[in-house]
Design a protein around this motif. Sequence first.
Motif, mmCIF file in Angstrom:
data_model
loop_
_atom_site.group_PDB
_atom_site.id
_atom_site.type_symbol
_atom_site.label_atom_id
_atom_site.label_comp_id
_atom_site.label_asym_id
_atom_site.label_seq_id
_atom_site.Cartn_x
_atom_site.Cartn_y
_atom_site.Cartn_z
ATOM 1 N N CYS A 84 0.887 -1.202 -0.074
ATOM 2 C CA CYS A 84 -0.214 0.060 -0.062
ATOM 3 C C CYS A 84 0.767 1.431 -0.064
ATOM 4 O O CYS A 84 1.059 1.933 1.104
ATOM 5 C CB CYS A 84 -0.998 -0.054 1.313
ATOM 6 S SG CYS A 84 -1.984 -1.704 1.458
ATOM 7 N N ILE A 136 0.951 4.553 -1.224
ATOM 8 C CA ILE A 136 0.469 5.774 -0.538
ATOM 9 C C ILE A 136 0.228 5.871 0.666
ATOM 10 O O ILE A 136 0.693 6.648 1.515
ATOM 11 C CB ILE A 136 -0.696 6.366 -1.461
ATOM 12 C CG1 ILE A 136 -0.403 6.473 -2.960
ATOM 13 C CG2 ILE A 136 -1.329 7.763 -0.789
ATOM 14 C CD1 ILE A 136 -1.676 6.733 -3.794
ATOM 15 N N ASN A 160 -1.474 4.015 -7.159
ATOM 16 C CA ASN A 160 -0.501 3.440 -6.338
ATOM 17 C C ASN A 160 0.368 2.923 -7.072
ATOM 18 O O ASN A 160 1.555 2.256 -6.485
ATOM 19 C CB ASN A 160 -1.389 2.491 -5.287
ATOM 20 C CG ASN A 160 -2.167 3.141 -4.154
ATOM 21 O OD1 ASN A 160 -1.604 3.158 -3.272
ATOM 22 N ND2 ASN A 160 -3.549 3.653 -4.350
ATOM 23 N N GLY A 169 -4.526 5.851 2.705
ATOM 24 C CA GLY A 169 -4.217 6.109 1.591
ATOM 25 C C GLY A 169 -5.434 6.947 1.138
ATOM 26 O O GLY A 169 -6.505 6.339 0.959
ATOM 27 N N THR A 198 -4.910 -0.027 -2.169
ATOM 28 C CA THR A 198 -5.152 1.545 -1.887
ATOM 29 C C THR A 198 -5.353 1.866 -0.588
ATOM 30 O O THR A 198 -4.890 2.944 -0.081
ATOM 31 C CB THR A 198 -6.602 2.171 -2.263
ATOM 32 O OG1 THR A 198 -7.705 1.008 -2.011
ATOM 33 C CG2 THR A 198 -6.469 1.729 -4.046
ATOM 34 N N GLN A 230 2.898 5.373 -7.352
ATOM 35 C CA GLN A 230 3.874 5.625 -6.189
ATOM 36 C C GLN A 230 4.696 4.404 -5.621
ATOM 37 O O GLN A 230 5.674 4.461 -5.252
ATOM 38 C CB GLN A 230 2.556 5.908 -5.013
ATOM 39 C CG GLN A 230 3.242 5.940 -3.432
ATOM 40 C CD GLN A 230 3.831 7.448 -3.406
ATOM 41 O OE1 GLN A 230 3.793 8.231 -4.452
ATOM 42 N NE2 GLN A 230 4.275 7.814 -2.291
#
Length: 455
Positions: A300, A302, A341, A333, A328, A344
Amino acid sequence: MKKYTQVFQGTAFSSKSAKEVLILKEYLFCINLNGMIEKVVSPTDADYQPLLDTYQGEENFHRLAEGQYFLPGFVDLHVHAPQWAQAGTALDIPLYDWLNTYTFPLESKFSDLAFARNVYQDVVSTLLANGTTTALYFATVHKEASLLLAEICAEKGQRGLVGKVVMDDPEQNPDYYRDADTHTALADTEEFILAVKKLATRAKQGVYPVVTPRFIPSCTDDTLKGLGELAAKYDTYVQSHCSESDWEHDYVKKRFDKNDALALHHFGLLRDKSIMAHCNFLDDEDADLFAETGTAVCHCPISNAYFANSVIPIAHLHSKGVEIGLGTDISGGFSPSLFDNARQAVIVSRMLEDGVNTALPAEDRGVANSRITINEAFYFATAGGGESLSLPIGRLAENYAWDVQIIDTSVASAKLPIYQANEDLHDVFQKIMYLVNPENIREVWVQGVKVHSRF
């Protein structure tokens, strides 16, 4: 010639391997009554033209327009469905304060089924609009509202894996929001499992119950043991948080004198159908245990930037044979998009490899061999997620579900910078992965059924 329920024609991108993207230019995808891809036909195959001659002009033939492409539907392995109501707020405070000041008060409101329905319908629709065809959901402690979320997934056509959250330890959870006791937590979980299994008999795309201890700090030993036994009894999925932050990792070590992964395994919660979110502090012994038990890691990226106190060495874990998917983590997030994502995930992997502290010499600054490519992030969002769930999803290949998002790169308000008719298709793929937003997601299909359209 065999009759197919639907035939689609167009250029598709799918994972050949974790590092390689397969480009299927102007292929035919033949879908059967069960919504599965029965046949994938290349333009060079002998039956390509006969199939075109048979199906072109028919109602069940779908040809992509210029500038449109197929991607597999995304698999989101970590969503707190009730937290959609607080997405984008309170991300700058410590995790403990975030939970107790914002999250637990919000989740306690889901005893009100009208409120729950409003939020849950919206979050499922939002994820579908973002290309997420399969989602692994944490609900709340409320059995009825958790079942409602599974029902909404079934109605809207999303493949939903739903867990009634368990948090029974009176010393770690607020009085206004927790399971009454161990017996109630386990009884409600078992009833929930049975109810979702019954619901699944009428959901073509599949809905699944998930055993869901929130995380070790929220549960008593007896409850953790009982949940492991329920997972084995009904062969269900298991989800939880594992070694997310310094606080959680240290709490479990103090309580059990072992890492989170070993404690979860002790209670029977690491199995082939287990998905553990975050896992930032796994050591090599933990990673070997995950690979051995078939437990997957949900990355995950973010959310981790806000609450995990670290960057997870995802490339290293994957190299050790651990299954990896993306999540997410709404609302830790802020974004409901796995496109965001995936981007990121690439960014933080490069920061981990290069390091961030310029006071150190370049050679001491980062962790070698940590970066991943956009190809790998795409794999984690699609095929990796499918493998983590042991389901035939996440690839555009024969015997996989027809779960797709149709990407339109030429939408007037969100046009991608593609100016050459013969632009290299791998470059087109990269532009899609880095630049697409929900406006570009023209249609979404799950198990051969159209579940979202922007036009």
